[in-house]
Design an enzyme around this catalytic site. Sequence first.
Site, PDB file in Angstrom:
ATOM      1  N   GLU A 293       0.838  -1.202   0.000  1.00 16.20           N
ATOM      2  CA  GLU A 293       0.000   0.000   0.000  1.00 16.20           C
ATOM      3  C   GLU A 293       0.872   1.250   0.000  1.00 16.20           C
ATOM      4  O   GLU A 293       2.098   1.180   0.047  1.00 16.20           O
ATOM      5  CB  GLU A 293      -0.897   0.025   1.247  1.00 16.20           C
ATOM      6  CG  GLU A 293      -2.323  -0.466   1.027  1.00 16.20           C
ATOM      7  CD  GLU A 293      -3.194   0.554   0.314  1.00 16.20           C
ATOM      8  OE1 GLU A 293      -2.675   1.577  -0.171  1.00 16.20           O
ATOM      9  OE2 GLU A 293      -4.419   0.329   0.235  1.00 16.20           O
ATOM     10  N   ASN A 424      -9.561   5.315   2.746  1.00 13.42           N
ATOM     11  CA  ASN A 424      -8.622   4.866   1.719  1.00 13.42           C
ATOM     12  C   ASN A 424      -8.187   6.023   0.846  1.00 13.42           C
ATOM     13  O   ASN A 424      -7.925   7.104   1.358  1.00 13.42           O
ATOM     14  CB  ASN A 424      -9.222   3.702   0.918  1.00 13.42           C
ATOM     15  CG  ASN A 424      -8.387   2.441   1.046  1.00 13.42           C
ATOM     16  OD1 ASN A 424      -7.167   2.468   0.887  1.00 13.42           O
ATOM     17  ND2 ASN A 424      -9.030   1.333   1.359  1.00 13.42           N
ATOM     18  N   ASP A 474      -9.966   1.516  -3.916  1.00  9.33           N
ATOM     19  CA  ASP A 474      -8.907   1.536  -2.906  1.00  9.33           C
ATOM     20  C   ASP A 474      -8.095   2.814  -3.079  1.00  9.33           C
ATOM     21  O   ASP A 474      -8.652   3.889  -3.157  1.00  9.33           O
ATOM     22  CB  ASP A 474      -8.063   0.272  -3.039  1.00  9.33           C
ATOM     23  CG  ASP A 474      -7.394  -0.132  -1.732  1.00  9.33           C
ATOM     24  OD1 ASP A 474      -6.899   0.755  -1.024  1.00  9.33           O
ATOM     25  OD2 ASP A 474      -7.344  -1.329  -1.434  1.00  9.33           O
TER      26      ASP A 474
END
Length: 567
Positions: A293, A424, A474
Amino acid sequence: MSQASNEIPPKPVRGTATLAKGLVVLNCVGNAENPLRLADIVRQTGIPKGTVHRLVTALTEHRFLRYDEKVQTYTLGFRLFELAHKVWQDFDLRGAADPELTRLCESAGETVRLAMLDGSEVLYIDQKEGRGELNLRYAVGTRGPAYCSGTGKAILAFLEPAKQADILRSINFEPLTFNTVDGLDNLKIQLDLAKARGYAIDDQEQADGIRAVGAPILDASGRPLAAVSITGPAYRLDMQKLHSLGRDLIEACRRIAGNAGESSFSLNTRPKPLGPDHPDVKCVLPASAFLGEGPSWSPRDQALYWVDILAPSVHRLDVSTGEDRTVRLNEMVGAVVERQSGGLAVVTQHGLKGFDFETGSMTPICDPESHLPENRFNDAKCDQAGRLWAGTMRMQADARAGGLYRFDPDGRAFLMESGIGQSNGLGFSPDGKRFYFTDSRKHTIYVYDFDLAGGQISNRRVFTRFSPDEGSPDGLTVDSEGYVWGALWDGWCVIRYDPDGKVERVINLPVPRPSSCMFGGPDYGTLYVTSARIRLTAQSLAEAPLSGSVFAIETGVKGVPEVGFAG
């Protein structure tokens, strides 16, 4: 429910007429979409007003109903919740679990165990033998320390914080001869990771050469009733195998509980899109990140920083050589950004911190949610003025308990939005007039009007929304033309949207769970995409072996240089 469900049974058992009427009143209140007034209950049940008044008074005194004096309405009381929880506690776990234990044993070929928490120990109440003798030191009917077993840690991770703290204080960390947990601080880190992943790992802690993965059986309130583990020899259960089995365990435990629930990560993936992979997609770092991420391009280092939230670790990828350096952390990390004054900043489960990549040291800056130990920070981005914006979420994303924060250069934090399910992707338009923010739990990307000078957001509206079977939005970034690029979790792709939220193009990827994207490179002409392998089955990983890797896409458009945190 229909009106007929509130009617009094025509022939109640002798002596139970009043009880039957009371149950009709309870059903009436429970089935109502909105709180009911006394007259509403009389009208819907057909019971005389005087009788209804006596019944609701008695039911309220015994906490089966609640009465709101301000609006004079009735709703169900907390006593029903307490009794429902008692039903869960007395649930026949062995009988409910037996089919799933057998299925797991046959599919994994390893020993499967069912355990309940008893003080600071686990009591093993059922077991299905796998292939070969394991010579487990804790058999059915015996107890073992909870802190160093897959089932025990799975249960401890999901306990209410106060109850968990009480149990942890009672633990005696005397070694069990083997690879035991190294103290309370290390155990807390493991429990946080277990809660975020949904399962816990026992790496030869109870017995030398034996590994296990355990997941909790949760009741309707998210409280652990028991746990199931898959146990086997270390040479057959390497760490990759354990993590792939974790997903199967979560699904099995949900079936045992009879409660599908919601999770920060979906358990099912969409089929891979038909047709060849996109020719412009290149894997620049074959990796196996649990949850890659937060990619961030550093113009100072000419490198891509990114994180593995659940390792947890911060990575620096030299895209010219392919070298990826890793620094392990002792807490979950959601994103990393460059600091204008030098070094880096990270958002973690304990707030915003300064970070030195060379030494791995972290310096606390601000933790606005220190009072919320169940929360952690997730994604983060800087605006053009050098303020850092970051969102929080519950470890499991099982409630709308997250917030959106703005960190100013002086280190102060300001709550800008609350009631977030799963914070997110964030991004800013090149002209500084728009702010984009994703709530993955709502499958929605929002857009706000943005005041760059004052650092304020307003006029929230939907930018784009997905149905659950399409995947979840996301991480995101915004290019120099003001178009938004978003990674679609469980969607096998990244999508480019025009400023009105219309899809401009879709680029398919060889992995189901792309997690975030960011432009980088000397001219900001390359889109880098992180991905995840968390909770993918062995079959899914065989189909998408590059899950957890970092990809690069030459899109023909450029990104906007990052400013970096001014604090």
